[in-house]
Scaffold this active site. Structure first.
Site, PDB file in Angstrom:
ATOM      1  N   GLY A  36     -17.877  40.551  13.013  1.00 35.90           N
ATOM      2  CA  GLY A  36     -18.727  41.728  12.843  1.00 35.90           C
ATOM      3  C   GLY A  36     -19.104  42.373  14.161  1.00 35.90           C
ATOM      4  O   GLY A  36     -18.935  43.577  14.364  1.00 35.90           O
TER       5      GLY A  36
ATOM      6  N   LYS B  38     -29.561  34.924  20.698  1.00 35.33           N
ATOM      7  CA  LYS B  38     -31.019  34.993  20.566  1.00 35.33           C
ATOM      8  C   LYS B  38     -31.684  33.684  20.980  1.00 35.33           C
ATOM      9  O   LYS B  38     -32.907  33.578  20.911  1.00 35.33           O
ATOM     10  CB  LYS B  38     -31.385  35.250  19.104  1.00 35.33           C
ATOM     11  CG  LYS B  38     -30.758  36.463  18.476  1.00 35.33           C
ATOM     12  CD  LYS B  38     -30.960  36.433  16.962  1.00 35.33           C
ATOM     13  CE  LYS B  38     -30.255  37.622  16.301  1.00 35.33           C
ATOM     14  NZ  LYS B  38     -30.378  37.559  14.827  1.00 35.33           N
TER      15      LYS B  38
ATOM     16  N   GLU C  62     -27.809  32.322  10.996  1.00 37.33           N
ATOM     17  CA  GLU C  62     -28.585  32.105  12.227  1.00 37.33           C
ATOM     18  C   GLU C  62     -30.067  32.414  11.986  1.00 37.33           C
ATOM     19  O   GLU C  62     -30.945  31.729  12.505  1.00 37.33           O
ATOM     20  CB  GLU C  62     -28.012  32.984  13.352  1.00 37.33           C
ATOM     21  CG  GLU C  62     -28.768  32.850  14.654  1.00 37.33           C
ATOM     22  CD  GLU C  62     -27.838  32.729  15.855  1.00 37.33           C
ATOM     23  OE1 GLU C  62     -26.611  32.872  15.697  1.00 37.33           O
ATOM     24  OE2 GLU C  62     -28.365  32.478  16.950  1.00 37.33           O
TER      25      GLU C  62
ATOM     26  N   HIS D 146     -34.103  29.960  11.615  1.00 34.61           N
ATOM     27  CA  HIS D 146     -35.459  30.204  12.125  1.00 34.61           C
ATOM     28  C   HIS D 146     -36.542  29.930  11.092  1.00 34.61           C
ATOM     29  O   HIS D 146     -37.727  30.021  11.412  1.00 34.61           O
ATOM     30  CB  HIS D 146     -35.587  31.662  12.596  1.00 34.61           C
ATOM     31  CG  HIS D 146     -34.899  31.928  13.883  1.00 34.61           C
ATOM     32  ND1 HIS D 146     -33.699  32.592  13.961  1.00 34.61           N
ATOM     33  CD2 HIS D 146     -35.221  31.603  15.160  1.00 34.61           C
ATOM     34  CE1 HIS D 146     -33.327  32.686  15.227  1.00 34.61           C
ATOM     35  NE2 HIS D 146     -34.219  32.091  15.973  1.00 34.61           N
TER      36      HIS D 146
END
Lengths: 371, 371
Positions: B13, B165, B236, B240
């Site tokens: 992507g 990140k 991903e 979190h």
């Protein structure tokens, strides 16, 4: 980043505030400050508290009255250039410099001494100065370019930075671009609140888009308690009203300025200002100058901002959407905070560029990620 | 700025979108792209349209299932490192690479050729590549640092840039800082939407203040039509959630991911995320890491953003006021637009730094005006 030494030319509203804000910054040491009458230089770092206390109320408003009535004995800004004219010491002038100390201007500080040519003093110490902040907002429009010429002639290499708003000054600096490159000078122009902070925000906000359709910059300034300290800025703003330009505004007497303010009940709205934001964003490749609009509202009778300072960047994304990214300054941030923080931030960025060997003329938006 | 050539590692992507967005940018020429199976290199500039058409739907989701069920014959990400293991050509694997072309992955493009070690192909052509975008979001956390090691070993000097990140990756890159400096590598980490664009905005918004009290980053992403292309990013994000971390999220099967999404009716809210924004703002001297909060809402069942992405920077001005400056992204800007525009913008900024001789590890906020 290594430590940075800097000088401030001019100790009016902007110069004084820049010195004050620099005390809150790491790695930033003010080593020189001058006004028309004197120079303070200390490579161990100026005692900013003493300097500010001694020069409280030190606003050189004289040049603002150039062409209007002149006080007997006052002197033109050309003295700061000291073209071999007569001495302008603290003792021989009772012009527009107002301050609460016993002496006049920066020489009221025990760190300063009178000088016939304060700018030359700074140039002569240029080897120890990484950056020079030209905090001289209201002189004639070629004053800063010609001051830069003097630094070139004096062999200075380093950063020079101004907080001007005028497109034509940028054109004049651009003519000197090659000279700056040859002499190791990195000139950052327009690095205050606007164009500085707001065009920087526009350049960053543009990153979502592949094509920017419009940039709308709208500012609000409430200046009641800072009015006395910022008469030069108010005069410069008045030059943006449709009926005036920089020359006619400079020719206005203080009384005429007050009359204009009264006519507007203290609140003046500006549309379609000839601000340098447009050319600076075009330089950075963000959009065409004609796609940038700048306006705002100035209220000299209230400290409250009459409107929220807002940057709106409208563009097209690579996937075909049109959207607007927005940057807003909190209403409680003063004009002084929004000018001097960014000025010192861009000064640091400029020193970094300079130490890396990048010379020439840069607008704030050019220091942002590339578009 | 002079022309810039760049390579993209990974054509999922992010890699594909980066190639697409680069077509809208001046002075930016994609010259190499690779995935696990092949490499396309053309120093006259890749034909991006052909490459994108040939690899439509090319999302390598395989590594996302590492530790979960594995398709027989699929290969681990270590192949991209090619530590002397067996060949991974287009013909010998039917793993997680999905695409509509006849062939598998980038080799479906007539510009590409199969390769046993696609990354080495890029390294071997490194002399002509100014910047390498590591568009590999979902491999194990040391994959990008170890890929950087390979570029160092291969004698590459130039820019490397990721859009990760994760704080821990930055720590691992930091350990290599001296090596990068010795080898002329400028590594920009976390240069996508967040941390990239949003920490950059925070660093700029901080310029009004002498002390930053808090940075509040709140994002909204609507991903309905882009869900298939961004499963790696969704995984991903799930890492979190309080119940998961990067390892346990990576171990989840696709079905388990779908179950989590169903449990949340497609809308997942994140609070207090362990995003790298905090360490990147601390690196830039803007504030302490603990003063940064990151959260957001992901909606995989609507393209509308469930909330407006907003950065709020609250601080104290030199003149004693407390205020909040705000940066907001228009709701119609897609995640892809906000990742890839900034990534290429920071890539340009990185090349400028690199050409000026500034090497080491930089976060996006460090490319902003100094605080």
């Amino acid at each position: 980043m290594d430590d940075i030494t800097f000088a401030v030319l001019g100790t009016g509203g902007i110069g004084r505030r820049a010195l004050e804000v620099s005390q809150h910054k790491d790695h930033l040491t003010p080593v020189a400050a001058c006004d028309r009458h004197g120079t303070a230089i200390d490579f161990d770092g100026l005692d900013v508290d003493e300097l500010l206390a001694a020069t409280e109320g030190n606003i050189d408003n004289e040049v603002a009255t150039d062409g209007g009535e002149r006080t007997e004995g006052s002197r033109s800004s050309s003295e700061l250039r000291s073209d071999g004219g007569s001495a302008a010491t603290a003792a021989d002038s009772d012009g527009g410099v107002k301050q609460h100390g016993e002496d006049r201007g920066v020489v009221a500080s025990e760190q300063a001494r009178p000088s016939e040519d304060p700018i030359q003093d700074v140039i002569d110490h240029g080897d120890g100065i990484d950056a020079v902040l030209l905090a001289l907002p209201n002189y004639e429009h070629d004053f800063i370019p010609r001051t830069a010429d003097r630094f070139v002639e004096g062999g200075y290499s380093g950063v020079m930075i101004d907080v001007l708003k005028r497109s034509r000054v940028i054109d004049m600096l651009d003519e000197r671009s090659e000279t700056f490159e040859d002499n190791g000078i990195t000139f950052i122009c327009g690095a205050g609140a606007t164009p500085g902070l707001l065009t920087g925000a526009a350049a960053l906000a543009a990153q979502s888009f592949v094509e920017v359709e419009s940039v709308d910059i709208w500012w609000g300034v409430g200046l009641k308690s800072g009015y006395e300290d910022n008469r030069g800025t108010v005069r410069e703003d008045i030059a943006h009203l449709p009926e005036y330009d920089i020359e006619t505004a400079r020719a206005l007497s203080d009384e005429a300025i007050e009359d204009i303010i009264d006519d507007h009940d203290g609140v003046i709205e500006f549309e379609d200002m000839e601000h340098a934001d447009d050319v600076l964003l075009e330089r950075a490749g963000v959009c065409d100058a004609e796609d940038v609009e700048v306006g705002g509202i100035l209220d000299v009778r209230s400290d409250e901002k009459p409107t929220t300072t807002t940057v709106r960047v409208t563009g097209r994304t690579f996937d075909g959407e049109t959207a607007t990214n927005t940057f807003q300054l909190g209403d409680a941030t003063s004009m002084e905070a929004n000018v001097n923080g960014p000025a010192l931030g861009y000064l640091k960025a400029g020193v970094r560029r300079n130490r890396a060997g990048e010379y020439g003329v840069f607008g704030p938006a050019e220091l942002m990620p590339g578009f």
